[in-house]
Design an enzyme around this catalytic site. Structure first.
Site, PDB file in Angstrom:
ATOM      1  N   VAL A 176      45.329 -24.027   5.418  1.00 38.04           N
ATOM      2  CA  VAL A 176      44.127 -24.474   6.173  1.00 38.04           C
ATOM      3  C   VAL A 176      42.692 -24.135   5.268  1.00 38.04           C
ATOM      4  CG1 VAL A 176      44.972 -24.005   8.377  1.00 38.04           C
ATOM      5  CG2 VAL A 176      44.043 -22.137   7.324  1.00 38.04           C
ATOM      6  N   TYR A 234      38.301  -7.904   8.558  1.00 39.87           N
ATOM      7  CA  TYR A 234      38.820  -8.935   9.381  1.00 39.87           C
ATOM      8  C   TYR A 234      37.755  -9.200  10.648  1.00 39.87           C
ATOM      9  CZ  TYR A 234      41.993 -10.447  13.430  1.00 39.87           C
ATOM     10  OH  TYR A 234      42.547 -11.351  14.368  1.00 39.87           O
ATOM     11  N   LYS A 267      36.001 -13.033  12.143  1.00 41.00           N
ATOM     12  CA  LYS A 267      36.015 -13.444  13.522  1.00 41.00           C
ATOM     13  C   LYS A 267      34.513 -13.530  14.071  1.00 41.00           C
ATOM     14  CE  LYS A 267      40.487 -13.787  13.439  1.00 41.00           C
ATOM     15  NZ  LYS A 267      41.119 -15.403  13.843  1.00 41.00           N
ATOM     16  N   ASN A 283      44.436 -21.966  14.704  1.00 46.45           N
ATOM     17  CA  ASN A 283      45.026 -20.893  14.994  1.00 46.45           C
ATOM     18  C   ASN A 283      45.498 -20.024  13.961  1.00 46.45           C
ATOM     19  OD1 ASN A 283      46.792 -19.016  16.867  1.00 46.45           O
ATOM     20  ND2 ASN A 283      48.166 -19.849  15.522  1.00 46.45           N
ATOM     21  N   VAL A 309      48.224  -8.400  20.619  1.00 44.62           N
ATOM     22  CA  VAL A 309      49.565  -9.282  20.569  1.00 44.62           C
ATOM     23  C   VAL A 309      50.689  -8.887  19.889  1.00 44.62           C
ATOM     24  CG1 VAL A 309      50.413 -11.579  21.180  1.00 44.62           C
ATOM     25  CG2 VAL A 309      47.723 -11.089  21.207  1.00 44.62           C
ATOM     26  N   GLY A 310      51.801  -8.507  20.306  1.00 41.09           N
ATOM     27  CA  GLY A 310      52.854  -8.049  19.482  1.00 41.09           C
ATOM     28  C   GLY A 310      53.578  -9.188  18.526  1.00 41.09           C
ATOM     29  N   ASP A 353      52.073 -25.405   9.123  1.00 39.92           N
ATOM     30  CA  ASP A 353      51.976 -24.133   8.613  1.00 39.92           C
ATOM     31  C   ASP A 353      52.330 -24.201   7.135  1.00 39.92           C
ATOM     32  OD1 ASP A 353      52.684 -21.085   8.390  1.00 39.92           O
ATOM     33  OD2 ASP A 353      52.604 -21.195  10.752  1.00 39.92           O
ATOM     34  N   PRO A 363      42.102 -12.997  21.728  1.00 37.74           N
ATOM     35  CA  PRO A 363      43.019 -12.024  22.196  1.00 37.74           C
ATOM     36  C   PRO A 363      42.763 -10.681  21.815  1.00 37.74           C
ATOM     37  CG  PRO A 363      44.044 -13.618  20.749  1.00 37.74           C
ATOM     38  CD  PRO A 363      42.517 -13.974  20.647  1.00 37.74           C
TER      39      PRO A 363
HETATM   40  N1  NAD Z   1      48.090 -10.439  16.911  1.00 36.62           N
HETATM   41  C1  NAD Z   1      47.024 -10.164  17.411  1.00 36.62           C
HETATM   42  O1  NAD Z   1      47.019  -9.154  18.086  1.00 36.62           O
HETATM   43  C2  NAD Z   1      46.008 -10.996  17.433  1.00 36.62           C
HETATM   44  C3  NAD Z   1      44.747 -10.738  18.085  1.00 36.62           C
HETATM   45  C4  NAD Z   1      43.435 -11.373  17.831  1.00 36.62           C
HETATM   46  C5  NAD Z   1      43.312 -12.527  17.442  1.00 36.62           C
HETATM   47  N2  NAD Z   1      44.472 -13.033  16.704  1.00 36.62           N
HETATM   48  C6  NAD Z   1      44.400 -14.286  15.681  1.00 36.62           C
HETATM   49  O2  NAD Z   1      45.168 -15.078  16.430  1.00 36.62           O
HETATM   50  C7  NAD Z   1      45.780 -16.115  15.154  1.00 36.62           C
HETATM   51  C8  NAD Z   1      47.244 -15.871  15.151  1.00 36.62           C
HETATM   52  O3  NAD Z   1      47.754 -14.740  14.878  1.00 36.62           O
HETATM   53  P1  NAD Z   1      49.245 -14.201  15.110  1.00 36.62           P
HETATM   54  O4  NAD Z   1      49.154 -12.839  15.646  1.00 36.62           O
HETATM   55  O5  NAD Z   1      49.966 -15.244  15.748  1.00 36.62           O
HETATM   56  O6  NAD Z   1      49.524 -14.081  13.558  1.00 36.62           O
HETATM   57  P2  NAD Z   1      50.990 -14.460  12.878  1.00 36.62           P
HETATM   58  O7  NAD Z   1      50.852 -13.561  11.357  1.00 36.62           O
HETATM   59  O8  NAD Z   1      52.352 -13.900  13.570  1.00 36.62           O
HETATM   60  O9  NAD Z   1      50.882 -15.772  12.420  1.00 36.62           O
HETATM   61  C9  NAD Z   1      50.084 -16.476  11.883  1.00 36.62           C
HETATM   62  C10 NAD Z   1      50.511 -18.004  11.101  1.00 36.62           C
HETATM   63  O10 NAD Z   1      49.305 -18.578  10.250  1.00 36.62           O
HETATM   64  C11 NAD Z   1      50.094 -18.763   9.191  1.00 36.62           C
HETATM   65  N3  NAD Z   1      49.153 -19.043   8.178  1.00 36.62           N
HETATM   66  C12 NAD Z   1      48.508 -17.834   7.462  1.00 36.62           C
HETATM   67  N4  NAD Z   1      47.913 -18.480   6.480  1.00 36.62           N
HETATM   68  C13 NAD Z   1      47.771 -19.758   6.549  1.00 36.62           C
HETATM   69  C14 NAD Z   1      47.274 -20.821   5.713  1.00 36.62           C
HETATM   70  N5  NAD Z   1      46.255 -20.457   4.850  1.00 36.62           N
HETATM   71  N6  NAD Z   1      47.334 -21.914   6.087  1.00 36.62           N
HETATM   72  C15 NAD Z   1      48.324 -22.275   7.221  1.00 36.62           C
HETATM   73  N7  NAD Z   1      48.842 -21.259   8.013  1.00 36.62           N
HETATM   74  C16 NAD Z   1      48.821 -20.171   7.808  1.00 36.62           C
HETATM   75  C17 NAD Z   1      51.334 -18.075   8.765  1.00 36.62           C
HETATM   76  O11 NAD Z   1      52.228 -18.580   8.043  1.00 36.62           O
HETATM   77  C18 NAD Z   1      51.802 -17.799  10.304  1.00 36.62           C
HETATM   78  O12 NAD Z   1      52.706 -18.582  10.748  1.00 36.62           O
HETATM   79  C19 NAD Z   1      44.952 -15.471  14.217  1.00 36.62           C
HETATM   80  O13 NAD Z   1      43.965 -16.376  13.860  1.00 36.62           O
HETATM   81  C20 NAD Z   1      44.668 -14.157  14.610  1.00 36.62           C
HETATM   82  O14 NAD Z   1      43.781 -13.510  13.645  1.00 36.62           O
HETATM   83  C21 NAD Z   1      45.917 -12.248  16.572  1.00 36.62           C
END
Ligand code: NAD
Length: 260
Positions: free
Chosen positions: A63, A156, A160, A89, A189-190, A36, A186
């Site tokens: 990333v 966004y 994707k 992720n 997701v909360g 991270d 997904p």
């Molecule tokens: N939450 C949802 O409802 C949902 C739905 C569909 C898809 N997603 C996808 O799932 C994945 C995770 O989402 P989440 O809800 O856990 O998000 P989140 O914001 O809770 O966590 C994302 C993590 O990624 C890290 N991050 C961000 N930019 C970064 C970078 N440049 N390099 C390294 N780390 C980095 C952040 O610090 C954080 O810890 C994402 O790709 C998101 O698009 C989430």
């Protein structure tokens, strides 16, 4: 256990879905490299994984920087003694905005993380898997927004959709090397990401805080928001041998929101 002794690198592992995936793959028997933006942010996930008896290393990385991911893959293989699975992720939601309001700066920032981040993850993992010669599993976060777009989420969503294209093409290119490439899509997701999306809608439309999240959750067939564990259960399948004959796919794990 399905992936006993396998070694996985998970990006965005500090919280939310990434943390859920780390816990699940640890329960499945994998040792984990957790990446991270900062090492401090990874300590909670590290403690959870180690409590399950698995080894971890934590890596501060970005990333959107290919060298950072390359170094993470090398450290994973060198320090944990192998490399079998990558979960790309990490991702951001970006600003909530109509298409007409998207700025070039917004576009560049979200594409750097959500698209370049996955592209680089595929590239560096594929190179290392080929070098080690045992195949591998490349997994990436997509979304319901990779299958359907939604108002104010077009930016966004477009990232994707792009990730799905990279998954489909690279799966076909890498299959001969025993490497599969799949995604997980997904729904709601909360996590911290949805707090941000909900706040973005509130700022843009005047909706009350929590109202947009509630509206989306009300449309879910299973009657509740997803937990990170719901998603991680499916990622466990993608990381394990039961999915060896699946590649190039991005199935929906959304409690029934988008139907294909
Ligand atoms: N939450 C949802 O409802 C949902 C739905 C569909 C898809 N997603 C996808 O799932 C994945 C995770 O989402 P989440 O809800 O856990 O998000 P989140 O914001 O809770 O966590 C994302 C993590 O990624 C890290 N991050 C961000 N930019 C970064 C970078 N440049 N390099 C390294 N780390 C980095 C952040 O610090 C954080 O810890 C994402 O790709 C998101 O698009 C989430």
């Amino acid at each position: 256990m399905a992936i006993d002794g396998k070694i996985a690198l998970i990006t965005g592992a500090a919280q939310g879905i990434g943390q859920g995936i780390a816990e699940r793959l640890a329960k499945d028997g994998a040792d984990l490299a957790l990446l991270d933006l900062t090492e401090d942010s990874l300590q909670e996930t590290k403690a959870k994984v180690e409590a399950l008896g698995r080894r971890t290393i934590t890596i501060a990385g970005d990333v959107s920087d290919k060298a950072s991911l390359e170094s993470a893959v090398n450290r994973t293989a060198d320090e944990l003694g192998g490399f079998d699975i990558i979960v790309n992720n990490a991702g951001i939601a970006g600003p909530i905005t109509p298409v007409e309001g998207i700025t070039e700066a917004d576009f560049d920032k979200i594409y750097a993380i959500n698209v370049k981040g996955v592209l680089f993850g595929i590239q560096v993992a594929a190179a290392k898997f080929k070098e080690l010669g045992k195949g591998g599993k490349i997994i990436a976060a997509t979304s319901i927004a990779a299958h359907d777009s939604f108002p104010m989420l077009g930016l966004y969503s477009s990232t994707k959709f792009a990730v799905r294209a990279l998954i489909q093409a690279s799966a076909q290119e890498l299959g001969a090397h025993g490497i599969t490439v799949n995604g997980y899509s997904p729904g709601i997701v909360g996590t911290g990401m949805w707090e941000e999306i909900d706040r973005g809608f509130a700022e843009l439309t005047g909706a009350e805080i929590g109202a947009t999240y509630k509206k989306y959750v009300e449309g879910i067939t299973m009657g509740r928001a997803s937990t990170p564990e719901d998603v991680a259960n499916f990622v466990s399948y993608l990381a394990g041998p039961d999915s060896d004959y699946m590649t190039g796919q991005t199935p929906l794990i959304d409690g029934g929101m988008v139907f294909r």
